[in-house]
Design a protein around this motif. Structure first.
Motif, short mmCIF file in Angstrom:
data_model
loop_
_atom_site.label_atom_id
_atom_site.label_comp_id
_atom_site.label_asym_id
_atom_site.label_seq_id
_atom_site.Cartn_x
_atom_site.Cartn_y
_atom_site.Cartn_z
N GLU B 309 0.82 -1.21 0.00
CA GLU B 309 0.00 0.00 0.00
C GLU B 309 0.85 1.27 0.00
O GLU B 309 0.46 2.31 -0.54
N MET B 310 2.04 1.19 0.58
CA MET B 310 2.90 2.37 0.70
C MET B 310 3.29 2.95 -0.65
O MET B 310 3.53 4.15 -0.77
N LEU B 311 3.38 2.10 -1.67
CA LEU B 311 3.73 2.60 -3.00
C LEU B 311 2.64 3.52 -3.53
O LEU B 311 2.89 4.42 -4.33
N PHE B 312 1.42 3.28 -3.09
CA PHE B 312 0.29 4.06 -3.60
C PHE B 312 0.00 5.28 -2.73
O PHE B 312 -0.54 6.26 -3.22
N ARG B 313 0.35 5.18 -1.43
CA ARG B 313 0.13 6.31 -0.53
C ARG B 313 1.34 6.50 0.39
O ARG B 313 1.26 6.23 1.58
N GLY B 323 2.10 9.44 -4.48
CA GLY B 323 2.08 8.02 -4.80
C GLY B 323 2.27 7.75 -6.28
O GLY B 323 2.44 8.67 -7.09
N LEU B 324 2.23 6.48 -6.62
CA LEU B 324 2.57 6.05 -7.97
C LEU B 324 1.67 6.67 -9.06
O LEU B 324 2.16 7.07 -10.11
N ALA B 325 0.36 6.76 -8.78
CA ALA B 325 -0.54 7.29 -9.81
C ALA B 325 -0.20 8.75 -10.12
O ALA B 325 -0.12 9.14 -11.29
N ARG B 362 -5.12 -2.02 -9.14
CA ARG B 362 -5.15 -0.92 -8.20
C ARG B 362 -4.60 0.37 -8.83
O ARG B 362 -5.16 1.45 -8.66
N LEU B 363 -3.51 0.22 -9.58
CA LEU B 363 -2.93 1.39 -10.21
C LEU B 363 -3.94 2.03 -11.16
O LEU B 363 -4.08 3.25 -11.20
N TYR B 364 -4.66 1.18 -11.88
CA TYR B 364 -5.70 1.70 -12.77
C TYR B 364 -6.76 2.46 -11.98
O TYR B 364 -7.13 3.58 -12.34
N ASN B 365 -7.23 1.86 -10.89
CA ASN B 365 -8.25 2.51 -10.06
C ASN B 365 -7.80 3.87 -9.54
O ASN B 365 -8.58 4.82 -9.47
N ASP B 366 -6.53 3.96 -9.15
CA ASP B 366 -6.00 5.23 -8.64
C ASP B 366 -5.82 6.25 -9.75
O ASP B 366 -6.01 7.45 -9.56
N LEU B 367 -5.41 5.76 -10.91
CA LEU B 367 -5.02 6.65 -12.00
C LEU B 367 -6.23 7.18 -12.77
O LEU B 367 -6.27 8.37 -13.14
N HIS B 374 -11.82 11.76 -21.56
CA HIS B 374 -11.77 11.35 -22.97
C HIS B 374 -10.47 10.64 -23.35
O HIS B 374 -10.30 10.25 -24.49
N TYR B 375 -9.54 10.48 -22.40
CA TYR B 375 -8.34 9.68 -22.67
C TYR B 375 -8.57 8.27 -22.18
O TYR B 375 -9.14 8.05 -21.11
N GLN B 376 -8.05 7.32 -22.93
CA GLN B 376 -8.06 5.94 -22.44
C GLN B 376 -6.87 5.72 -21.51
O GLN B 376 -5.82 6.31 -21.71
N VAL B 377 -7.05 4.85 -20.53
CA VAL B 377 -5.92 4.43 -19.70
C VAL B 377 -5.72 2.95 -19.91
O VAL B 377 -6.65 2.16 -19.74
N LYS B 378 -4.53 2.58 -20.34
CA LYS B 378 -4.26 1.16 -20.54
C LYS B 378 -2.91 0.81 -19.92
O LYS B 378 -1.89 1.41 -20.24
N ILE B 379 -2.95 -0.16 -18.99
CA ILE B 379 -1.74 -0.56 -18.29
C ILE B 379 -1.38 -1.99 -18.67
O ILE B 379 -2.19 -2.90 -18.54
N THR B 380 -0.16 -2.16 -19.18
CA THR B 380 0.30 -3.49 -19.57
C THR B 380 1.36 -3.97 -18.59
O THR B 380 2.31 -3.25 -18.30
N LYS B 381 1.18 -5.19 -18.07
CA LYS B 381 2.21 -5.78 -17.21
C LYS B 381 3.22 -6.47 -18.10
O LYS B 381 2.84 -7.18 -19.02
N GLN B 382 4.50 -6.30 -17.79
CA GLN B 382 5.49 -7.07 -18.54
C GLN B 382 5.35 -8.53 -18.16
O GLN B 382 5.04 -8.87 -17.02
#
Ligand SMILES: [Zn+2]
Ligand SMILES: [Zn+2]
Lengths: 192, 426
Positions: B309-313, B323-325, B362-367, B374-382
């Motif tokens: 959680e610390m990475l996000f807050r 945080g990360l977002a 979670r990152l998506y939810n925060d971001l 009107h922008y899409q958000v797309k997160i790809t995991k390596q």
């Protein structure tokens, strides 16, 4: 390989603890909460939290003079330590230890071509503040403060939402039960 | 015959191998360790992985806060590692991955190691975001990352996390944002919580790394999950037990009951299938039945999600950092507005600390709420976030014009470190 870590000049010893408790006493009159919090953040970057503090100094030439000298250094520097919130306690302590070490063991220090340094030392030496503002650097890449200052507090004893604060060290707890546990066993742990 | 050694020299792990290969031949911790205070022998890198008993190992690392601070120690580690690669340095080039914004003193120290101590023929220095971009673009030649030639790489490593825009295969240095939290701080935070609440594990970095990797996950709703973690018995689906090594019957720590530990993933309607354990997990489960358990164990509950959680807050820890977002938003905002939409649509996650379950969700939810509608958000995991940087390096090293990008030993000897470094656009 022998007992000395390869490439390692840093020596930790029982004296670390002694000095740390002196620090604790010195800090008792200043803003304990702030110091405790900084020490705690600093501890998150340590490699061996427990081990370093108790590791026995197996060098034979650690003399009593060394300790007296350290005493003076620490006392004389108190105000600097307290004022300088950016360099947290641990970094500062390490530097003090090393500086006094160099004085007393010059011969050995000269041998070490590339003695290990802390990142904070290298950063200061790099003098990045002097770069023109448009040049990207380590300092300018820092993300900066959050846009919302709201902070959630979790009980340090059990982890649940914490509504109470310890008046001595600023650590949070959620209930009388956790307060008792805190007072009995953990209070001021990160300063002492 | 010449070859290229590709070295992703991380603060946590070194990934090393030969350019052109799919995977590195060595992945070892970038540190030395001494098993106990009584022992005088320091074990180097891979020797720590084959260690019989990981209890109370004191560690020394050549890196401090993500940067090289102890070149002598790094030399000892490289020495062992390079010998295992069987590629004579005098006839090899080196592709070295360095942290962003490396300090001049550390660059000098590295150049000395590379050319004077190890005598490499030539050197190329790369940074991780551009290599991750290169690798992902080559995997999907028709994908957006490849077509738009830009992406936003989020690298959560051992010492810190970076959000870095990449444009035309180059990391946009002025757009990079750094959060001073990574895997090391998370392990230390977990050590602190467990030591506070149950057993003293402050000396057990190696064991607690294992606990973190196996049991921590990212919460999608912290207040709800705190409520669940408060419950007793079976209703607390986060509660699980880790058994510490006792040095006699079992020398490695392990998760006591994997089915219990994975309950949090079962959704309320039971759509997540139970009992799907991989081979390693089944082995641990069998182990537990053979062992007469003593008190050498501890329970985890809310710690499992409060740690990542610390990475996000980070503010919850008392750090004055976003945080990360927000890190991502600020990195994007420092680029030209024309490319904002495509950056938000090509976010790539890399680094070991992105391996926590539910990290991307979670990152998506925060971001999402921070990005214009009107922008899409797309997160790809390596696919393999620990190796993505190395694989990109391996690709680059096998490209035809690689040698021409390198600084040769002769050039280094003639011009020195500072002037040669200018070639790498840092
Ligand atoms: Zn509590
Ligand atoms: Zn207190």
């Amino acid at each position: 390989m022998d007992e000395e870590a390869p490439g390692s000049m840093r020596r930790t010893s029982s004296r670390t603890r002694k000095v740390a408790s002196k620090m604790a006493a010195a800090l008792a009159s200043s803003d304990n909460r702030m110091q405790a919090e900084l020490a705690r953040l600093e501890a998150l970057e340590n490699d061996n939290a427990g081990i370093e503090a108790v590791e026995v100094n197996d060098d034979d030439d650690a003399s009593l003079d060394d300790e007296d000298e350290l005493d003076v250094v620490i006392k004389g520097d108190n105000c600097v330590v307290i004022a300088d919130f950016h360099n947290s306690i641990a970094v500062h302590l390490k530097r003090q230890m090393k500086n006094s070490k160099r004085k007393t063991r010059q011969a050995k220090a000269l041998e070490a071509r590339k003695a290990p340094r802390t990142f904070m030392e290298l950063l200061q030496e790099a003098n990045l503040e002097a770069l023109p503002p448009h040049v990207p650097s380590y300092l300018r890449a820092a993300v900066g403060p959050p846009s919302s200052t709201s902070r959630r507090y979790f009980c340090t004893v059990c982890g649940f939402t914490a509504n109470y604060t310890c008046v001595r060290c600023g650590v949070r707890f959620c209930s009388i039960h956790c307060q008792v546990v805190h007072n009995d066993t953990r209070c001021l742990k990160f300063v002492a | 015959m010449s070859c290229v050694v590709v070295l992703d020299n991380g603060g946590g792990y070194i990934k090393a191998g030969i350019g052109g290969d799919r995977d590195p031949s060595v992945v070892v911790p970038n540190c030395i360790g001494r098993p106990s205070a009584s022992s005088k022998k320091w074990l180097i890198a891979d020797q720590l992985q084959s260690l019989e008993d990981p209890t109370s190992v004191a560690l020394r690392r050549p890196f401090d806060r993500g940067y090289l601070t102890n070149p002598d120690l790094q030399k000892d580690i490289w020495d062992r590692l390079l010998r295992s690669l069987h590629s004579p340095t005098s006839s090899s080039s080196l592709l070295l991955v360095e942290p962003l914004f490396n300090l001049p003193s550390a660059q000098r120290a590295v150049d000395e190691l590379v050319f004077e101590d190890f005598g490499f023929r030539s050197l190329f220095v790369a940074d991780s975001p551009s290599l991750v971009h290169l690798y992902e673009a080559s995997r999907r030649p028709e994908g957006l990352v490849s077509r738009a030639r830009c992406s936003l790489v989020v690298d959560c490593g051992f010492s810190f996390s970076h959000a870095a825009p990449v444009l035309q295969n180059f990391t946009v240095n002025y757009g990079v944002k750094r959060l001073d939290l990574g895997g090391k701080a998370l392990t230390n935070y977990l050590k602190e919580l467990v030591s506070y609440r149950s057993v003293n594990v402050m000396d057990e970095t190696l064991i607690m790394d294992d606990v973190k990797e196996k049991l921590c996950f990212v919460s999608l709703d912290v207040p709800r999950d705190l409520q669940i973690a408060w419950k007793q018995g079976k209703n607390n689906k986060f509660k699980c037990t880790y058994v510490l090594p006792d040095g006699v019957t079992h020398t490695k720590g392990f998760v006591k009951d994997w089915d219990e530990a994975k309950r949090y993933l079962y959704s309320a309607d039971g759509s997540y299938e139970r009992g799907h354990l991989d081979a390693a997990e089944q082995l641990e489960d069998r182990k537990r039945n053979r062992i007469d358990l003593t008190k050498n164990e501890f329970n985890l509950s809310n710690e499992r999600f409060l740690v990542p959680e610390m990475l996000f807050r980070p503010a919850d820890l008392g750090m004055n950092q976003a945080g990360l977002a927000e890190c991502i938003v600020r990195a994007v905002n420092s680029c030209h507005p024309n490319i904002h939409p495509v950056l938000y649509e090509s976010i790539i996650l890399t680094g070991g600390s992105t391996l926590f379950p539910q990290f991307a969700e979670r990152l998506y939810n925060d971001l999402r709420p921070l990005v214009p509608d009107h922008y899409q958000v797309k997160i790809t995991k390596q696919e393999d976030p620990m190796l993505g940087v190395w694989r990109g390096g391996s690709l680059l090293a096998s490209s035809p014009d690689f040698e021409s990008m390198c600084v040769t030993k002769a050039e280094y000897e003639e011009f020195g470190s500072a002037r040669c470094r200018k070639r790498f656009f840092h």
